[in-house]
Design a protein around this motif. Structure first.
Motif, PDB file in Angstrom:
ATOM      1  N   LYS A   6       0.829  -1.204   0.000  1.00 36.98           N
ATOM      2  CA  LYS A   6       0.000   0.000   0.000  1.00 36.98           C
ATOM      3  C   LYS A   6       0.867   1.258   0.000  1.00 36.98           C
ATOM      4  N   ASN A   7       1.916   1.270   0.830  1.00 38.69           N
ATOM      5  CA  ASN A   7       2.803   2.437   0.883  1.00 38.69           C
ATOM      6  C   ASN A   7       3.512   2.656  -0.441  1.00 38.69           C
ATOM      7  N   SER A  30      14.606  16.691  -2.795  1.00 37.38           N
ATOM      8  CA  SER A  30      14.847  17.652  -1.723  1.00 37.38           C
ATOM      9  C   SER A  30      13.724  17.615  -0.689  1.00 37.38           C
ATOM     10  N   VAL A  31      12.497  17.387  -1.143  1.00 38.69           N
ATOM     11  CA  VAL A  31      11.359  17.308  -0.227  1.00 38.69           C
ATOM     12  C   VAL A  31      11.460  16.038   0.615  1.00 38.69           C
ATOM     13  N   GLU A  32      11.873  14.937   0.001  1.00 39.43           N
ATOM     14  CA  GLU A  32      12.044  13.691   0.748  1.00 39.43           C
ATOM     15  C   GLU A  32      13.124  13.837   1.803  1.00 39.43           C
ATOM     16  N   ARG A  33      14.235  14.454   1.429  1.00 37.37           N
ATOM     17  CA  ARG A  33      15.333  14.670   2.369  1.00 37.37           C
ATOM     18  C   ARG A  33      14.892  15.542   3.536  1.00 37.37           C
ATOM     19  N   ARG A  34      14.151  16.605   3.230  1.00 38.60           N
ATOM     20  CA  ARG A  34      13.664  17.511   4.276  1.00 38.60           C
ATOM     21  C   ARG A  34      12.741  16.764   5.245  1.00 38.60           C
ATOM     22  N   ALA A  35      11.899  15.900   4.707  1.00 36.55           N
ATOM     23  CA  ALA A  35      10.992  15.124   5.557  1.00 36.55           C
ATOM     24  C   ALA A  35      11.775  14.167   6.453  1.00 36.55           C
ATOM     25  N   GLN A  36      12.824  13.554   5.919  1.00 40.50           N
ATOM     26  CA  GLN A  36      13.636  12.651   6.726  1.00 40.50           C
ATOM     27  C   GLN A  36      14.336  13.406   7.856  1.00 40.50           C
ATOM     28  N   ILE A  37      14.836  14.593   7.556  1.00 45.44           N
ATOM     29  CA  ILE A  37      15.509  15.400   8.571  1.00 45.44           C
ATOM     30  C   ILE A  37      14.529  15.816   9.653  1.00 45.44           C
ATOM     31  N   GLU A  85       3.321   5.969  -2.864  1.00 45.55           N
ATOM     32  CA  GLU A  85       4.519   6.715  -3.235  1.00 45.55           C
ATOM     33  C   GLU A  85       4.633   6.862  -4.745  1.00 45.55           C
ATOM     34  N   ARG A  86       4.277   5.839  -5.477  1.00 46.10           N
ATOM     35  CA  ARG A  86       4.381   5.880  -6.933  1.00 46.10           C
ATOM     36  C   ARG A  86       3.289   6.729  -7.571  1.00 46.10           C
TER      37      ARG A  86
END
Length: 64
Positions: free
Chosen positions: A29-30, A42-49, A34-35
């Motif tokens: 499901k996840n 950059s948005v993914e990296r910001r969310a991880q941080i 995502e797809r």
């Protein structure tokens, strides 16, 4: 593909419940969500941080 063997005399509702639980555990499901929509790296990296900062804050509060 997920296969759920239905035991003899088992209620179909019970089998569906097992299927749904197994489906969620496989994270299919996840991946589909995502797809569905592209997110910039950059948005993914910001969310991880942000998540790491949140978790670190919780750990700091626990130690106080």
């Amino acid at each position: 593909m997920l296969k759920i063997p239905v035991k003899e005399g088992e209620n179909i509702e019970r089998a569906l419940k097992r299927y749904k639980r197994k489906f969620v555990k496989t994270t299919v499901k996840n991946q589909l969500q995502e797809r569905k929509q592209f997110t910039k790296p950059s948005v993914e990296r910001r969310a991880q941080i942000q998540k790491a900062q949140y978790v670190q804050g919780l750990k700091d509060q626990e130690n106080i």
